[in-house]
Design a protein around this motif. Sequence first.
Motif, PDB file in Angstrom:
ATOM      1  N   ALA A  58      -9.137-102.755  48.457  1.00 26.01           N
ATOM      2  CA  ALA A  58      -8.630-104.096  48.768  1.00 26.01           C
ATOM      3  C   ALA A  58      -7.575-104.035  49.870  1.00 26.01           C
ATOM      4  O   ALA A  58      -7.567-104.876  50.777  1.00 26.01           O
ATOM      5  N   ALA A  59      -6.696-103.041  49.809  1.00 27.08           N
ATOM      6  CA  ALA A  59      -5.669-102.892  50.849  1.00 27.08           C
ATOM      7  C   ALA A  59      -6.320-102.643  52.202  1.00 27.08           C
ATOM      8  O   ALA A  59      -5.911-103.224  53.218  1.00 27.08           O
ATOM      9  N   MET A 113       0.243-111.496  58.137  1.00 25.17           N
ATOM     10  CA  MET A 113       0.957-111.987  56.981  1.00 25.17           C
ATOM     11  C   MET A 113       1.290-110.799  56.086  1.00 25.17           C
ATOM     12  O   MET A 113       0.491-109.882  55.937  1.00 25.17           O
ATOM     13  N   MET A 114       2.456-110.824  55.474  1.00 25.02           N
ATOM     14  CA  MET A 114       2.893-109.774  54.561  1.00 25.02           C
ATOM     15  C   MET A 114       2.353-110.095  53.160  1.00 25.02           C
ATOM     16  O   MET A 114       2.727-111.106  52.562  1.00 25.02           O
ATOM     17  N   VAL A 115       1.471-109.232  52.654  1.00 28.58           N
ATOM     18  CA  VAL A 115       0.767-109.483  51.396  1.00 28.58           C
ATOM     19  C   VAL A 115       1.099-108.412  50.366  1.00 28.58           C
ATOM     20  O   VAL A 115       1.052-107.216  50.659  1.00 28.58           O
ATOM     21  N   TYR A 116       1.420-108.854  49.156  1.00 32.53           N
ATOM     22  CA  TYR A 116       1.584-107.951  48.021  1.00 32.53           C
ATOM     23  C   TYR A 116       0.259-107.920  47.267  1.00 32.53           C
ATOM     24  O   TYR A 116      -0.352-108.965  47.014  1.00 32.53           O
ATOM     25  N   LEU A 117      -0.198-106.734  46.875  1.00 30.74           N
ATOM     26  CA  LEU A 117      -1.469-106.574  46.169  1.00 30.74           C
ATOM     27  C   LEU A 117      -1.220-106.374  44.683  1.00 30.74           C
ATOM     28  O   LEU A 117      -0.513-105.441  44.283  1.00 30.74           O
ATOM     29  N   ALA A 118      -1.771-107.247  43.854  1.00 29.13           N
ATOM     30  CA  ALA A 118      -1.561-107.212  42.399  1.00 29.13           C
ATOM     31  C   ALA A 118      -2.883-107.039  41.670  1.00 29.13           C
ATOM     32  O   ALA A 118      -3.916-107.538  42.118  1.00 29.13           O
ATOM     33  N   GLY A 119      -2.820-106.375  40.532  1.00 27.22           N
ATOM     34  CA  GLY A 119      -4.018-106.229  39.722  1.00 27.22           C
ATOM     35  C   GLY A 119      -3.764-105.322  38.534  1.00 27.22           C
ATOM     36  O   GLY A 119      -2.682-104.747  38.391  1.00 27.22           O
ATOM     37  N   GLU A 155      -8.206-107.225  58.135  1.00 19.45           N
ATOM     38  CA  GLU A 155      -8.090-108.643  58.486  1.00 19.45           C
ATOM     39  C   GLU A 155      -6.786-108.942  59.224  1.00 19.45           C
ATOM     40  O   GLU A 155      -6.514-110.083  59.570  1.00 19.45           O
ATOM     41  N   GLY A 156      -5.952-107.918  59.406  1.00 23.80           N
ATOM     42  CA  GLY A 156      -4.726-108.079  60.167  1.00 23.80           C
ATOM     43  C   GLY A 156      -3.460-108.259  59.349  1.00 23.80           C
ATOM     44  O   GLY A 156      -2.383-108.504  59.911  1.00 23.80           O
TER      45      GLY A 156
END
Length: 106
Positions: free
Chosen positions: A23-24, A1-7, A30-31
């Motif tokens: 986190a990345a 899955m394509m995930v954007y990391l925010a924080g 996890e793939g």
Amino acid sequence: MMVYLAGPMTGIEDQNFPAFHAAAEKLRAEGHEVFNPAESDVADKYLAGEITHAEANRMGLSIDLQFICEHAEAIAFLPGWEKSNGAQAEFHAAKACHLQFIYLQQ
């Protein structure tokens, strides 16, 4: 899955980059494919003193929101995201785009 990391970044030691990188790494293990804003050219230019904080915010948010709207399937939030103006904007864009939400623990 394509995930954007925010924080949160502003006002946190080292712009919170160590938490973003950890986190990345976890999400990739996890793939997932991860867009980590701490790995961007904008972050590098800011850390090198080539652009101001305001310029980094404008440039980064523009790139980030475009990615969220055009490519992301999910958005992952680091702890403290609620206190970040940028992460709040990313939250609302992701909500409008019906992305999956992932809340990460410290």
